[in-house]
Design an enzyme around this catalytic site. Structure first.
Site, PDB file in Angstrom:
ATOM      1  N   THR A  67       1.428  -9.031  -7.652  1.00  0.00           N
ATOM      2  CA  THR A  67       1.191  -8.995  -6.223  1.00  0.00           C
ATOM      3  C   THR A  67       0.890 -10.411  -5.770  1.00  0.00           C
ATOM      4  OG1 THR A  67      -0.037  -7.858  -4.463  1.00  0.00           O
ATOM      5  CG2 THR A  67      -1.267  -8.419  -6.460  1.00  0.00           C
ATOM      6  N   LYS A  71       4.718 -13.222  -6.872  1.00  0.00           N
ATOM      7  CA  LYS A  71       6.007 -12.547  -6.980  1.00  0.00           C
ATOM      8  C   LYS A  71       7.178 -13.508  -7.186  1.00  0.00           C
ATOM      9  CE  LYS A  71       4.826  -8.297  -4.528  1.00  0.00           C
ATOM     10  NZ  LYS A  71       5.226  -7.329  -3.484  1.00  0.00           N
ATOM     11  N   ASN A  92       8.233  -7.875  -8.555  1.00  0.00           N
ATOM     12  CA  ASN A  92       6.947  -7.177  -8.440  1.00  0.00           C
ATOM     13  C   ASN A  92       6.614  -6.377  -9.692  1.00  0.00           C
ATOM     14  OD1 ASN A  92       8.789  -4.951  -7.981  1.00  0.00           O
ATOM     15  ND2 ASN A  92       7.073  -3.838  -7.068  1.00  0.00           N
ATOM     16  N   ASP A 107      10.007  -2.784  -5.021  1.00  0.00           N
ATOM     17  CA  ASP A 107       9.480  -2.598  -3.665  1.00  0.00           C
ATOM     18  C   ASP A 107      10.535  -1.990  -2.737  1.00  0.00           C
ATOM     19  OD1 ASP A 107       6.866  -3.459  -3.967  1.00  0.00           O
ATOM     20  OD2 ASP A 107       7.333  -5.551  -3.536  1.00  0.00           O
ATOM     21  N   GLY A 131       9.164  -9.026   9.955  1.00  0.00           N
ATOM     22  CA  GLY A 131       8.649  -9.758   8.803  1.00  0.00           C
ATOM     23  C   GLY A 131       9.749 -10.212   7.871  1.00  0.00           C
ATOM     24  N   ALA A 132       9.412 -11.240   7.074  1.00  0.00           N
ATOM     25  CA  ALA A 132      10.376 -11.766   6.098  1.00  0.00           C
ATOM     26  C   ALA A 132       9.671 -12.222   4.828  1.00  0.00           C
ATOM     27  CB  ALA A 132      11.161 -12.926   6.715  1.00  0.00           C
ATOM     28  N   GLY A 134       7.518 -11.207   1.066  1.00  0.00           N
ATOM     29  CA  GLY A 134       8.006 -10.618  -0.181  1.00  0.00           C
ATOM     30  C   GLY A 134       8.461  -9.180  -0.046  1.00  0.00           C
ATOM     31  N   ALA A 135       7.620  -8.309   0.525  1.00  0.00           N
ATOM     32  CA  ALA A 135       7.982  -6.898   0.667  1.00  0.00           C
ATOM     33  C   ALA A 135       9.143  -6.732   1.645  1.00  0.00           C
ATOM     34  CB  ALA A 135       6.781  -6.086   1.132  1.00  0.00           C
ATOM     35  N   GLY A 249       3.668   4.208   4.774  1.00  0.00           N
ATOM     36  CA  GLY A 249       3.857   3.365   3.600  1.00  0.00           C
ATOM     37  C   GLY A 249       3.427   4.018   2.307  1.00  0.00           C
ATOM     38  N   GLN A 256       7.640   3.329  -5.656  1.00  0.00           N
ATOM     39  CA  GLN A 256       7.794   2.148  -6.506  1.00  0.00           C
ATOM     40  C   GLN A 256       6.890   2.254  -7.729  1.00  0.00           C
ATOM     41  OE1 GLN A 256       5.663  -0.603  -7.103  1.00  0.00           O
ATOM     42  NE2 GLN A 256       4.036  -0.325  -5.595  1.00  0.00           N
TER      43      GLN A 256
END
Length: 284
Positions: A67, A71, A92, A107, A131-132, A134-135, A249, A256
């Site tokens: 985490t 990553k 991940n 993920d 958003g951009a 990791g997830a 979520g 995952q």
């Protein structure tokens, strides 16, 4: 047969990591299947990541999760990557294969599985991704690979948003554009699936919600969130009030985690039990 006191070890490495609930999910699944595995939640500072990986090798660990902030940083320490992890550029989950540490990214796959389990077909859909990081990066790529027609990226950091948009456009069959997030984000007309891929709304800031034009959310739209605690954050509550189908979520986290379980143990994961274990943790 002599009793075996040695448990197989898996873990999560991160900083911060104290509030990561994955151990509770995985431990519940290990117990349900009678597997002698233990999941360790380990705080690993960025400068100690190499030492932590060396320790995992020395302990013959079956694998581990990564985490924040590891990553991407973990990649040089691994022996190989899956095609998905190489494309996404982040890992991940690490699993042991023939004494080699292989990096995977579950993920995005977990997120897509959660959508499918709720009856959402991604084929030909127009998606807007907030958003951009990791997830979000993993989700954008995997949605495109699952058949989405467009995956537009809204992000405050222009460079990171452009990078993800160009990756999707060049490496998948989906089209993608970067849209700047300045003040209140405008949701593109024709959006069928809206995804919050940011951590806005995650406890202890569960009262917050992404700054977007909520009037663009309409009946029939699918609105999904990567935030899992609280399970139903303000972003989803507002979307539901406007008639959208909402997906929490929690499903992504459980799906995952189930994929990780199978990579480490070779056994089919008890997914519904893992979801229940996750809800129980948040109810405490």
């Amino acid at each position: 047969m002599a009793k075996n006191y040695r448990a197989e070890l898996v873990a999560v490495f991160g900083d911060p990591v104290d509030d990561n609930p994955t151990g509770a999910i995985e431990e519940a699944a290990f117990a349900a299947l009678g597997l002698n595995y233990r999941y360790l939640t380990v705080r690993v500072l960025p400068e100690a990541l190499g030492a932590a990986i060396a320790g995992a090798r020395a302990f013959h660990m079956k694998g581990f999760n990564l985490t924040m902030p590891h990553k991407i940083r973990v990649i040089p320490f691994l022996d190989g990557l899956t095609d998905a992890a190489r494309l996404i550029g982040a890992v991940n989950t690490v699993y042991l294969e023939n004494d080699r540490l292989i990096g995977e990214n579950t993920d995005g796959k977990g997120f897509v599985e959660a959508l499918i389990s709720e009856g959402v077909d991604l084929t030909g859909k127009q998606i807007t991704l907030l958003g951009a990081g990791g997830a979000a990066r993993a989700i954008g790529v995997e949605c495109a690979l699952a058949g989405a027609k467009r995956v537009d990226v809204i992000n405050r950091n222009r460079e990171r948003g452009l990078e993800l948009s160009r990756l999707i456009s060049s490496k998948t069959s989906a089209q993608s554009s970067y849209l700047p997030w300045e003040g209140t984000a405008k949701i593109p007309e024709g959006t069928q699936i809206l995804i919050n891929g940011t951590c806005v709304g995650l406890a202890p800031n569960g009262h917050e919600r992404p700054d977007i034009d909520y009037q663009a959310i309409s009946e029939g739209m699918v609105v999904a969130d990567v935030v899992f605690n609280p399970e139903n954050p303000p972003f989803l509550r507002e979307a539901a009030a406007r008639g959208a189908k909402t997906i929490t979520g929690l499903g992504m986290l459980a799906c995952q985690a189930a994929r990780n379980f199978t990579l480490w143990t070779g056994e089919k994961a008890p997914l519904e039990l893992m979801k229940d274990a996750l809800r129980a943790e948040f109810a405490q």
